[in-house]
Design an enzyme around this catalytic site. Structure first.
Site, PDB file in Angstrom:
ATOM      1  N   CYS A   1      12.582   3.674   2.453  1.00 38.70           N
ATOM      2  CA  CYS A   1      12.916   4.908   2.098  1.00 38.70           C
ATOM      3  C   CYS A   1      13.333   5.450   3.254  1.00 38.70           C
ATOM      4  CB  CYS A   1      11.469   5.708   1.730  1.00 38.70           C
ATOM      5  SG  CYS A   1      10.223   5.193   3.271  1.00 38.70           S
TER       6      CYS A   1
ATOM      7  N   ALA B   1       1.014  -1.043  -0.098  1.00 38.16           N
ATOM      8  CA  ALA B   1       0.130  -0.066   0.120  1.00 38.16           C
ATOM      9  C   ALA B   1       0.806   1.254  -0.176  1.00 38.16           C
ATOM     10  CB  ALA B   1      -0.942   0.120   1.008  1.00 38.16           C
ATOM     11  N   PRO B   2       0.442   2.387  -0.700  1.00 38.02           N
ATOM     12  CA  PRO B   2      -1.063   2.569  -1.460  1.00 38.02           C
ATOM     13  C   PRO B   2      -0.760   1.833  -2.751  1.00 38.02           C
ATOM     14  CG  PRO B   2       0.386   4.403  -1.542  1.00 38.02           C
ATOM     15  CD  PRO B   2       1.026   3.559  -0.625  1.00 38.02           C
TER      16      PRO B   2
ATOM     17  N   ASP C   1      -0.890  -9.849   6.500  1.00 35.17           N
ATOM     18  CA  ASP C   1       0.510  -9.501   7.002  1.00 35.17           C
ATOM     19  C   ASP C   1       1.619 -10.411   6.291  1.00 35.17           C
ATOM     20  OD1 ASP C   1       2.889  -9.432   8.627  1.00 35.17           O
ATOM     21  OD2 ASP C   1       1.504  -8.894  10.289  1.00 35.17           O
TER      22      ASP C   1
END
Length: 449
Positions: free
Chosen positions: A387, A263-264, A315
């Site tokens: 990130c 996601a997203p 998950d």
């Protein structure tokens, strides 16, 4: 604190900032909510946005500058925030005259507070304009000076210095306070770069080609989200560094791919663009929350690639419940991380993250890699990316995985533009100071047994 039905740009900014600073609200959600409620013209919307993000970005610097003028007095949170916004505008908004900042700040203090607050705010603002801002050289400790100058918490200044050296750390700290760029990626499943360029030109939108990754354009002028190109999925907004993870994967049309933390769905659709469903190409995208799994599928529909995307509410640490071993040619683990590479885009996270967060995330990252490892075919590759630029979530996570999995080896991460090919490490770290993009880390783990 009083509120008004119709707020000015500065009142919108103050309201958003006070909620963000007091309640830990997300800056983008809070600001968007207020902008949709109060009908500002375009220039006022831009002013409110600049004040919110600019004040957050430079918060520690502004607090340092304000401190001598309030002499340790206990201020209501909104009054302190109001003064910080005024100092931000004085110093960083060169086109806004000081008198305009002063007049409206005093007017807000008058309407939202009492005569005593108005008088106090007036005195502080006049003193600031008369005496100027305190110099950073007054801070003796080198790390504390950098923390104040670049508005980065001291723990993070220390970590970056320890991991990258003081000179490179200073470049990173400077870079994360540069404005974030708006970049779009061309959806090659439905169009091409030349067609998108022509469409942008016709719409009066200005751009530059990306130096980092193919089929990406840096928007320099114009409203891209309102364009038909975006609405029809011919382009999508994505930072250049984030595009590199999929760029490095060399996805083939018939590949079966797992996007384990999807996601997203930005990287999911980027993978899907390279797949051919008639050749068996498919990407299974996971998220732990059902509403986010729906968001992935919605994104895939807008980008016209939903025929090769299957979103699952799952998950990633429980992939055994859904998938057999050796199901995938390639797996992307774009792992949950501290997001330190995104500081220029999400300024408030610099104040909310702690070193312990990074250490805890390292454990989660390892558990995800351990869970998905059996699901990749022999000869297949797990691309592990984050990130963040903190090594405990990057190199350390990779090395611990390799130490526990003799059936994997580390390959040198390659990109289309051969970025940093002269580096010593097999992994690829993009720093915010390298190309003006977000900070990002990518590694390539091949299963050999």
């Amino acid at each position: 604190m009083m509120t008004k039905q119709d707020m000015t740009a500065r009142e919108v900014a103050l309201t958003a900032l006070d909620r963000i600073r007091r309640q830990g609200a997300y800056s983008n959600l809070q600001l968007n909510q207020l902008l949709s409620k109060h009908h500002l013209n375009d220039s006022d919307r831009r002013l409110a946005t600049r004040i919110v993000y600019g004040t957050l970005q430079h918060q520690l610097t502004l607090e340092y500058w304000l401190q001598p003028f309030v002499k340790g007095k206990r201020l209501d949170s909104w009054v302190e925030t109001l003064l910080l916004t005024a100092l931000y505008q004085y110093h960083y908004l060169e086109r806004v005259p000081d008198w305009a900042v002063t007049d409206e700040t005093i007017e807000i203090a008058k309407h939202w507070g009492n005569p005593g607050i108005r008088k106090f705010v007036t005195g502080v603002l006049h003193a600031v304009l008369r005496r100027g801002f305190p110099d950073f050289d007054q801070v003796q400790d080198p790390e504390e000076r950098l923390a104040v100058q670049y508005s980065i918490p001291r723990w993070l200044v220390h970590e970056l210095g320890a991991q990258y050296g003081r000179a490179q750390a200073a470049q990173i700290l400077k870079a994360v306070n540069d404005p974030a760029r708006l970049v779009v990626r061309v959806n090659t499943a439905v169009t091409d770069l030349a067609t998108v360029k022509a469409g942008l030109h016709a719409a009066g939108i200005e751009y530059q080609e990306s130096r980092v990754v193919p089929n990406a354009l840096v928007i320099t002028k114009g409203e891209i989200l309102d364009s038909p190109l975006f609405a029809t999925g011919q382009i999508t907004v994505q930072d250049e560094s984030a595009m590199l993870a999929v760029d490095s994967m060399a996805v083939q049309p018939g590949d079966r791919v797992l996007d384990a933390c999807a996601a997203p769905g930005g990287k999911t659709v980027q993978i899907a663009e390279r797949l051919d469903p008639t050749a068996g190409g498919r990407v299974d995208a996971l998220d732990i929350h059902q509403h986010k799994a729906r968001l992935i599928q919605k994104n895939a529909r807008r980008m016209q690639v939903d025929d090769r995307v299957v979103a699952h509410t799952l998950d990633a640490r429980r992939v055994d419940e859904e998938f057999a071993d050796e199901s995938f040619d390639k797996i992307l683990v774009d792992a949950p991380c501290s997001g330190i590479g995104l500081l220029r885009r999400k300024p408030e996270i610099r104040y909310t993250k702690k070193l312990a967060d990074s250490q805890n995330l390292h454990q989660i990252q390892g558990s995800i890699l351990n869970a998905v490892a059996p699901k990749v075919k022999k000869g297949g590759i797990i691309t592990y990316s984050t990130c963040t630029i903190l090594q405990q979530e990057n190199e350390q996570t990779v090395q611990e995985f390799l130490a526990a999995h003799s059936d994997f080896r580390l390959l040198t991460t390659k990109t289309s533009r051969n970025l940093k090919d002269d580096r010593a490490l097999a992994t690829l770290t993009i720093l915010p100071s390298d190309y003006g993009s977000d900070g990002f880390f990518i590694s390539s783990l091949q299963r050999i047994l």
